[in-house]
Design a protein around this motif. Structure first.
Motif, mmCIF file in Angstrom:
data_model
loop_
_atom_site.group_PDB
_atom_site.id
_atom_site.type_symbol
_atom_site.label_atom_id
_atom_site.label_comp_id
_atom_site.label_asym_id
_atom_site.label_seq_id
_atom_site.Cartn_x
_atom_site.Cartn_y
_atom_site.Cartn_z
ATOM 1 N N VAL A 123 0.854 -1.060 0.044
ATOM 2 C CA VAL A 123 0.086 -0.085 0.027
ATOM 3 C C VAL A 123 1.060 1.240 -0.048
ATOM 4 N N VAL A 124 0.644 2.169 -0.754
ATOM 5 C CA VAL A 124 1.343 3.478 -1.183
ATOM 6 C C VAL A 124 0.914 4.326 0.319
ATOM 7 N N GLU A 125 1.959 4.562 1.043
ATOM 8 C CA GLU A 125 1.814 5.331 2.151
ATOM 9 C C GLU A 125 1.855 7.128 1.833
ATOM 10 N N MET A 126 3.056 7.418 1.411
ATOM 11 C CA MET A 126 3.017 8.798 1.175
ATOM 12 C C MET A 126 4.313 9.133 0.273
ATOM 13 N N SER A 127 4.903 10.270 -0.064
ATOM 14 C CA SER A 127 5.683 10.696 -1.057
ATOM 15 C C SER A 127 6.752 11.521 -0.271
ATOM 16 N N PRO A 128 7.938 10.924 0.304
ATOM 17 C CA PRO A 128 8.839 11.579 0.977
ATOM 18 C C PRO A 128 9.505 12.735 0.069
ATOM 19 N N GLY A 129 9.399 12.565 -1.184
ATOM 20 C CA GLY A 129 10.193 13.778 -2.004
ATOM 21 C C GLY A 129 9.852 13.459 -3.708
ATOM 22 N N PRO A 130 10.356 14.318 -4.321
ATOM 23 C CA PRO A 130 10.004 14.164 -5.874
ATOM 24 C C PRO A 130 10.665 12.850 -6.189
ATOM 25 N N GLY A 131 9.513 12.103 -6.970
ATOM 26 C CA GLY A 131 9.926 10.790 -7.717
ATOM 27 C C GLY A 131 10.135 9.661 -6.663
ATOM 28 N N LYS A 132 9.589 9.893 -5.331
ATOM 29 C CA LYS A 132 9.749 8.652 -4.603
ATOM 30 C C LYS A 132 8.306 8.522 -3.868
ATOM 31 N N VAL A 133 8.102 7.217 -3.410
ATOM 32 C CA VAL A 133 7.015 6.902 -2.604
ATOM 33 C C VAL A 133 7.483 5.963 -1.706
ATOM 34 N N ASN A 134 6.733 5.958 -0.341
ATOM 35 C CA ASN A 134 6.690 4.959 0.494
ATOM 36 C C ASN A 134 5.805 3.925 0.440
ATOM 37 N N VAL A 135 6.184 2.694 0.358
ATOM 38 C CA VAL A 135 5.434 1.618 0.350
ATOM 39 C C VAL A 135 5.443 0.763 1.376
ATOM 40 N N PHE A 136 4.273 0.523 2.046
ATOM 41 C CA PHE A 136 4.145 -0.581 3.063
ATOM 42 C C PHE A 136 3.908 -2.100 2.563
ATOM 43 N N PHE A 137 4.847 -2.915 2.622
ATOM 44 C CA PHE A 137 4.776 -4.516 2.246
ATOM 45 C C PHE A 137 4.516 -5.196 3.646
ATOM 46 N N GLU A 138 4.167 -6.587 3.461
ATOM 47 C CA GLU A 138 4.111 -7.166 4.544
ATOM 48 C C GLU A 138 5.537 -7.587 5.116
ATOM 49 N N ASN A 139 6.678 -7.404 4.687
ATOM 50 C CA ASN A 139 7.908 -7.499 5.408
ATOM 51 C C ASN A 139 8.480 -6.363 5.549
ATOM 52 N N GLY A 140 7.607 -5.302 5.555
ATOM 53 C CA GLY A 140 8.368 -3.666 5.858
ATOM 54 C C GLY A 140 8.098 -2.682 4.832
ATOM 55 N N ARG A 141 8.709 -1.551 5.132
ATOM 56 C CA ARG A 141 8.179 -0.272 4.410
ATOM 57 C C ARG A 141 9.497 -0.347 3.499
ATOM 58 N N LYS A 142 9.149 0.295 2.204
ATOM 59 C CA LYS A 142 10.239 0.280 1.060
ATOM 60 C C LYS A 142 10.138 1.598 0.414
ATOM 61 N N THR A 143 11.070 2.362 0.066
ATOM 62 C CA THR A 143 11.074 3.382 -0.565
ATOM 63 C C THR A 143 11.270 3.190 -2.114
ATOM 64 N N LEU A 144 10.326 3.467 -2.889
ATOM 65 C CA LEU A 144 10.246 3.148 -4.437
ATOM 66 C C LEU A 144 10.417 4.435 -5.035
ATOM 67 N N ALA A 145 10.884 4.395 -6.270
ATOM 68 C CA ALA A 145 10.697 5.489 -7.322
ATOM 69 C C ALA A 145 9.727 5.334 -8.110
ATOM 70 N N HIS A 146 9.050 6.608 -8.471
ATOM 71 C CA HIS A 146 7.943 6.748 -9.383
ATOM 72 C C HIS A 146 7.926 7.855 -10.149
ATOM 73 N N GLU A 147 7.122 8.103 -11.183
ATOM 74 C CA GLU A 147 7.195 9.143 -12.075
ATOM 75 C C GLU A 147 8.476 9.408 -12.854
ATOM 76 N N ARG A 148 8.908 8.266 -13.167
ATOM 77 C CA ARG A 148 10.567 8.469 -14.057
ATOM 78 C C ARG A 148 10.317 8.124 -15.618
#
Length: 148
Positions: A123-148
């Motif tokens: 589940v996408v939680e928030m955007s910590p900065g431009p081009g990034k999103v924090n996503v909650f997965f079953e094994n933890g949170r990950k910061t992924l790239a988007h809008e590239r």
């Protein structure tokens, strides 16, 4: 007991707790010095199973093994908070929207459900900065790239 390199022996592995090992090294007196665990493949000193007598092959003397007291570690508040931080997403998933396959080129908003090829559904939680999103997965949170 015949002691030779490559033979099976009972010994305690502190890494995985397994008792079946292979003898790797023996000193000139015939005493086992190093073993390899059959379960986790770790190398360590020879430690006979608890409660058994240790036989010194060179002198044929029997000695009692010493047992080491183990203490239980207390979980600190910081570790407990970190564990609970992975338990629930910060944002509720928007169930009205379908689960989307994760792609860096896509744009994501909080509440979107994504399916990542490596991390699974999240589940996408928030955007910590431009081009990034924090996503909650079953094994933890990950910061992924988007809008590239």
């Amino acid at each position: 007991m015949q002691v030779a390199v490559g033979k099976d022996v009972e010994a305690v592995c502190r890494k995985c707790g397994e008792v079946w090992h292979v003898i790797v090294a023996v000193d000139t007196g015939g005493k086992i010095t190093k073993v390899q665990c059959k379960q986790c493949a770790a190398y360590h000193r020879y430690r006979p199973p608890e409660g058994e007598d240790r036989v010194d092959a060179a002198a044929k003397k029997v000695r009692k093994t010493t047992t080491r007291k183990t203490t239980t570690r207390k979980t600190t508040k910081k570790k407990a908070a970190k564990k609970s931080a992975y338990s629930e997403p910060l944002v509720e998933p928007d169930l009205s929207r379908p689960i989307r396959l994760y792609k860096m080129t896509e744009v994501y908003t909080p509440g979107d459900r994504v399916d990542h090829p490596k991390f699974g559904e999240g589940v996408v939680e928030m955007s910590p900065g431009p081009g990034k999103v924090n996503v909650f997965f079953e094994n933890g949170r990950k910061t992924l790239a988007h809008e590239r």
